[in-house]
Design an enzyme around this catalytic site. Sequence first.
Site, PDB file in Angstrom:
ATOM      1  N   HIS A  52       5.872   5.798  -2.632  1.00 23.42           N
ATOM      2  CA  HIS A  52       7.293   6.278  -3.107  1.00 23.42           C
ATOM      3  C   HIS A  52       7.129   8.161  -3.364  1.00 23.42           C
ATOM      4  O   HIS A  52       8.276   8.701  -3.018  1.00 23.42           O
ATOM      5  CB  HIS A  52       7.898   5.636  -4.308  1.00 23.42           C
ATOM      6  CG  HIS A  52       7.920   4.187  -4.027  1.00 23.42           C
ATOM      7  ND1 HIS A  52       7.747   3.494  -5.216  1.00 23.42           N
ATOM      8  CD2 HIS A  52       8.148   3.405  -3.280  1.00 23.42           C
ATOM      9  CE1 HIS A  52       7.811   2.126  -4.698  1.00 23.42           C
ATOM     10  NE2 HIS A  52       8.012   2.198  -3.634  1.00 23.42           N
TER      11      HIS A  52
ATOM     12  N   ALA B 277       3.211   1.651   2.819  1.00 18.68           N
ATOM     13  CA  ALA B 277       4.225   0.753   2.714  1.00 18.68           C
ATOM     14  C   ALA B 277       5.493   1.357   1.988  1.00 18.68           C
ATOM     15  O   ALA B 277       6.544   1.136   2.094  1.00 18.68           O
ATOM     16  CB  ALA B 277       3.861  -0.470   2.134  1.00 18.68           C
TER      17      ALA B 277
ATOM     18  N   ARG C 171      11.747  -5.333   5.958  1.00 24.71           N
ATOM     19  CA  ARG C 171      12.793  -5.223   4.777  1.00 24.71           C
ATOM     20  C   ARG C 171      14.048  -5.020   5.345  1.00 24.71           C
ATOM     21  O   ARG C 171      14.321  -4.411   6.231  1.00 24.71           O
ATOM     22  CB  ARG C 171      11.961  -3.676   4.171  1.00 24.71           C
ATOM     23  CG  ARG C 171      12.756  -3.750   2.902  1.00 24.71           C
ATOM     24  CD  ARG C 171      12.013  -2.544   2.216  1.00 24.71           C
ATOM     25  NE  ARG C 171      12.276  -2.022   1.120  1.00 24.71           N
ATOM     26  CZ  ARG C 171      13.193  -0.807   1.013  1.00 24.71           C
ATOM     27  NH1 ARG C 171      13.504  -0.078   1.902  1.00 24.71           N
ATOM     28  NH2 ARG C 171      13.448  -0.420  -0.368  1.00 24.71           N
TER      29      ARG C 171
ATOM     30  N   CYS D 241       0.916  -1.174   0.039  1.00 24.39           N
ATOM     31  CA  CYS D 241       0.095  -0.100   0.033  1.00 24.39           C
ATOM     32  C   CYS D 241       0.843   1.154   0.064  1.00 24.39           C
ATOM     33  O   CYS D 241       2.217   1.136   0.090  1.00 24.39           O
ATOM     34  CB  CYS D 241      -0.878   0.087   1.204  1.00 24.39           C
ATOM     35  SG  CYS D 241       0.235   0.205   2.751  1.00 24.39           S
TER      36      CYS D 241
HETATM   37 FE1  CFM Z   1      12.768  -0.341  -6.056  1.00 23.88          FE
HETATM   38 FE2  CFM Z   1      12.166  -2.678  -6.305  1.00 23.88          FE
HETATM   39 FE3  CFM Z   1      10.766  -0.925  -4.654  1.00 23.88          FE
HETATM   40 FE4  CFM Z   1      13.627  -1.787  -4.202  1.00 23.88          FE
HETATM   41 FE5  CFM Z   1      12.421  -3.610  -2.387  1.00 23.88          FE
HETATM   42 FE6  CFM Z   1      11.402  -4.539  -4.598  1.00 23.88          FE
HETATM   43 FE7  CFM Z   1       9.925  -2.853  -2.901  1.00 23.88          FE
HETATM   44 MO1  CFM Z   1      10.693  -5.383  -2.157  1.00 23.88          MO
HETATM   45  S1  CFM Z   1      14.254  -2.010  -6.059  1.00 23.88           S
HETATM   46  S2  CFM Z   1      12.357   0.433  -3.908  1.00 23.88           S
HETATM   47  S3  CFM Z   1      14.456  -2.463  -2.382  1.00 23.88           S
HETATM   48  S4  CFM Z   1      10.936  -0.811  -6.642  1.00 23.88           S
HETATM   49  S5  CFM Z   1      12.608  -5.474  -3.314  1.00 23.88           S
HETATM   50  S6  CFM Z   1      11.950  -4.500  -6.911  1.00 23.88           S
HETATM   51  S7  CFM Z   1       9.435  -4.673  -3.932  1.00 23.88           S
HETATM   52  S8  CFM Z   1      10.942  -3.410  -1.065  1.00 23.88           S
HETATM   53  S9  CFM Z   1       9.138  -0.920  -3.275  1.00 23.88           S
END
Ligand code: CFM
Length: 537
Positions: A187, A58, A89, A55
């Site tokens: 993000h 997260a 994580r 979400c």
């Molecule tokens: Fe970038 Fe990723 Fe992500 Fe990531 Fe991660 Fe991920 Fe994630 Mo899991 S590189 S930041 S460190 S998009 S592995 S493939 S899904 S936490 S939001």
Amino acid sequence: MAMTLEQISEMLAKYPSKVEKNRKKHIIIKDSSADRQEIEANTRTIPGIITNRGCAYAGCKGVVLGPLKDMVHITHGPIGCGYYSWGTRRNKARADEPGQEFLNYCVSTDMQESDIVFGGEKKLAKVIDEVAGIFKPKAITVSATCPVGLIGDDINAVARAAEERLGIPILAFSCEGYKGVSQSAGHHIANNGLVERVIGAGDREEAAGKYPINLLGEYNIGGDSWEIERILDEIGYTVVSVMTGNGSYEDLKNAHTAELNLVQCHRSINYIAGMLETKYGTPWLKVNFIGVAATAESLRNMARYFDDPALTARTEEIIARELARVEPQIEQYRKLCEGKTAFCFVGGSRGHHYQGLFAELGIDTVLAGYEFAHRDDYEGRQVIPEIKTDADSKNIPDLHVTADERRFRLKVSPEKLAELQRQIPLSFYAGMQVDMADGTIMVDDLNHYETEEFIKLLKPDIFASGIKDKYVVQKMGIPAKQLHSYDYSGPYAGFGGAVNFARDVSMGFVSPTWNFIVPPWKEEPLLTGSVTEEGVA
Ligand code: CFM
């Protein structure tokens, strides 16, 4: 084994027709003879279908803010959101100053029913005061969870008042889980906050050393950024900040002093990269430190950007030394891996990045995809202007930055920039699609039904994804490698990381475990029935 459109249609025909129509747009078979291949991405998952997404909270608190070690991150909400995002994580960190590393803690306002009914602002103010008193952090973040937005707590006002009271930055993030279709929204929200409040808050005008860079979109999972930084340091770069693996408020606030921003994970941090270019005149370079060849190429591209013979020579020297060290080791593992096939399905970057490393081991990626990436991560940034904003993407405000009057400085001239852009991915990302072989499959927001069906059809030798689907697949007799947490191994980035990965994948193949597993459908029929006088029962 290649797959045909008919087979995909058959698989999708099991869905109700609306779902079938929807999912069809999220799956493509690579065909380089086609003019272009559009894939639908960053849209809502169909209710009732289980996929691996998270979400907005997260993505904001868990992914981007969480690794910042000298800040305490408060989750404002009922205890579940804080608890289930606690330590899950593997973003590693080491304190730069004694007592200034808080990643082991889970701090939540633990909202109760009465807070939901009467409002949680007072409780939040009290928690901020307690956190400042107990931990004495450099700064504090507050991340909102779903109920906070629903009841209308004004976390910004609470943060502002606390900031005046306590004299440290307190950043509020309205990253309620429902704000977007996945963690991707979070993000963006976190990126906006860091540009608005942290980057540039420091008073340094120049970096402390030569070739100053920021490493963006690298979260130090399993120690990845430490392995990357080992090489960067040796070559002679000054790593001003890493965003945000092993990162700190202290480093980030002077990140404006870099001459180049490297972007490892495009999905989670391209907003910051773009905003820093507008604000400070600093271009960004898409890098990929997963795999030996990709790492060497990224280092060479960096050297091209700085265009200094001494730096180029040092880059080649380090690459040669590292290749001589790791290639014979990888060659050994390759003997165990050669000719095998993989699924490579991860969140938003790794689904692309790990394909090169698999290829170095002689493993072909037959299916790849992202949980929550956008079309540009598949098709390349050139499609961004044509991506339609929908009600969900409008939820997240775009932060409009302008050139910083005092600090904006074009790091390279427009002519030089244009010349460099012809050679290296400067302020550009070409996406996953161009690197995939014809006949391979790309799936967006893969779900559990499709996972099983694709496995039955393609029979991969290894399944690379995460904890949410790993065990189902292992019970089908296929080794699974978690590319989020690395199954508690790592680092997998850089030269040294590639060897660790090769070792772990090889271990998966040679483990005798698979001889002891008999999937249930091999022993029992999937359906049982009997014939009675009335017909089949
Ligand atoms: Fe970038 Fe990723 Fe992500 Fe990531 Fe991660 Fe991920 Fe994630 Mo899991 S590189 S930041 S460190 S998009 S592995 S493939 S899904 S936490 S939001």
